[in-house]
Scaffold this active site. Sequence first.
Site, PDB file in Angstrom:
ATOM      1  CB  SER A  68      -0.870   0.079   1.153  1.00 19.95           C
ATOM      2  OG  SER A  68      -1.575  -1.187   1.246  1.00 19.95           O
TER       3      SER A  68
HETATM    4  N1  SAH Z   1      -0.157  -5.124   4.090  1.00 20.78           N
HETATM    5  C1  SAH Z   1       0.447  -5.450   2.972  1.00 20.78           C
HETATM    6  C2  SAH Z   1      -0.247  -5.037   1.562  1.00 20.78           C
HETATM    7  C3  SAH Z   1      -1.113  -6.057   1.276  1.00 20.78           C
HETATM    8  S1  SAH Z   1      -1.947  -6.366  -0.324  1.00 20.78           S
HETATM    9  C4  SAH Z   1       1.936  -4.657   2.912  1.00 20.78           C
HETATM   10  O1  SAH Z   1       2.195  -3.795   3.815  1.00 20.78           O
HETATM   11  O2  SAH Z   1       2.760  -5.013   2.115  1.00 20.78           O
HETATM   12  C5  SAH Z   1      -3.095  -7.553   0.319  1.00 20.78           C
HETATM   13  C6  SAH Z   1      -2.884  -8.895   0.611  1.00 20.78           C
HETATM   14  O3  SAH Z   1      -3.856  -9.433   0.926  1.00 20.78           O
HETATM   15  C7  SAH Z   1      -2.197  -9.843  -0.631  1.00 20.78           C
HETATM   16  O4  SAH Z   1      -0.789 -10.006  -0.319  1.00 20.78           O
HETATM   17  C8  SAH Z   1      -3.229 -10.893  -0.864  1.00 20.78           C
HETATM   18  O5  SAH Z   1      -2.409 -11.924  -1.085  1.00 20.78           O
HETATM   19  C9  SAH Z   1      -3.634 -10.875   0.688  1.00 20.78           C
HETATM   20  N2  SAH Z   1      -5.016 -11.695   0.538  1.00 20.78           N
HETATM   21  C10 SAH Z   1      -6.181 -11.505  -0.242  1.00 20.78           C
HETATM   22  N3  SAH Z   1      -7.115 -12.440   0.430  1.00 20.78           N
HETATM   23  C11 SAH Z   1      -6.650 -12.839   1.499  1.00 20.78           C
HETATM   24  C12 SAH Z   1      -7.122 -13.723   2.572  1.00 20.78           C
HETATM   25  N4  SAH Z   1      -8.526 -14.251   2.514  1.00 20.78           N
HETATM   26  N5  SAH Z   1      -6.449 -14.212   3.551  1.00 20.78           N
HETATM   27  C13 SAH Z   1      -5.418 -13.562   4.008  1.00 20.78           C
HETATM   28  N6  SAH Z   1      -4.461 -12.690   2.912  1.00 20.78           N
HETATM   29  C14 SAH Z   1      -5.210 -12.407   1.973  1.00 20.78           C
END
Ligand code: SAH
Length: 239
Positions: A65
């Site tokens: 993000s």
């Molecule tokens: N917080 C992260 C940004 C993550 S982007 C950072 O600081 O880099 C969102 C993430 O959510 C992705 O890696 C995706 O694979 C994950 N995601 C999507 N659905 C999910 C679920 N049901 N459980 C766990 N992770 C999930």
Amino acid sequence: MKSVNPYIAPRERMIVEQLAARGVRDERVLDAMRHVAREAFVPPELREMAYADRPLPLGEGQTISQPYIVGAMTEALGLEGGENVLEIGTGSGYAAAVLSHIARVVHSVERLPVLARRARETLRRLGYDSVAVIEGDGTLGWLPAAPYDAIVATAEGPGIPPSLRAQLKPGGRLVMPVEDATCGQALVRLVRGDDGKDRVESIQPVRFVPLIGAEGWPEEDAWLARMRIGARENAAEGS
Ligand code: SAH
């Protein structure tokens, strides 16, 4: 001769120009983001852009993000120190590292094994011992460490997963992006009242990758969404 860390100045500029100037005021949040080396969480070839005012690709179709969004979401959780926090969507591990500077312990769930493994390694290498990365479907929360003082999801779902709401302590806060009829996606905060009644408020419009799982979007929808985005990008490049 002393070597100077080339990332210190851009990081401080990020704090002032992207966070404070846009209304992130909580000193705990600003201080946490002043301490986390964002450059260590982005792919090596994008390190130069680590402090840019935008999300960055992480691989596997996912993104880390934009710094301002990490700041705004962390602030919305109202952490004061000492909390047990659950994050859904570890991604790079950056937001988990920021949370861990304030909270006592952070449990972070990631559904993609490659990302979970990589984030775990990065966090361990940097000494973030109070962050546990769990591989699995975070829409179901993480029962072994429940209940939580605060829960944050960094992927957008069709609504607030009932399992997450159920794993929140009375008085706890949950912040996540959900589908919104007017603006597409909105960041919402749910505060679980001591009387068991919830207060839900919309914070701002946002743009996140989909939350895929039992209490999120089905996998096929996410594929379709990604293909639509791909088609739009191709059209833009072609015009
Ligand atoms: N917080 C992260 C940004 C993550 S982007 C950072 O600081 O880099 C969102 C993430 O959510 C992705 O890696 C995706 O694979 C994950 N995601 C999507 N659905 C999910 C679920 N049901 N459980 C766990 N992770 C999930």
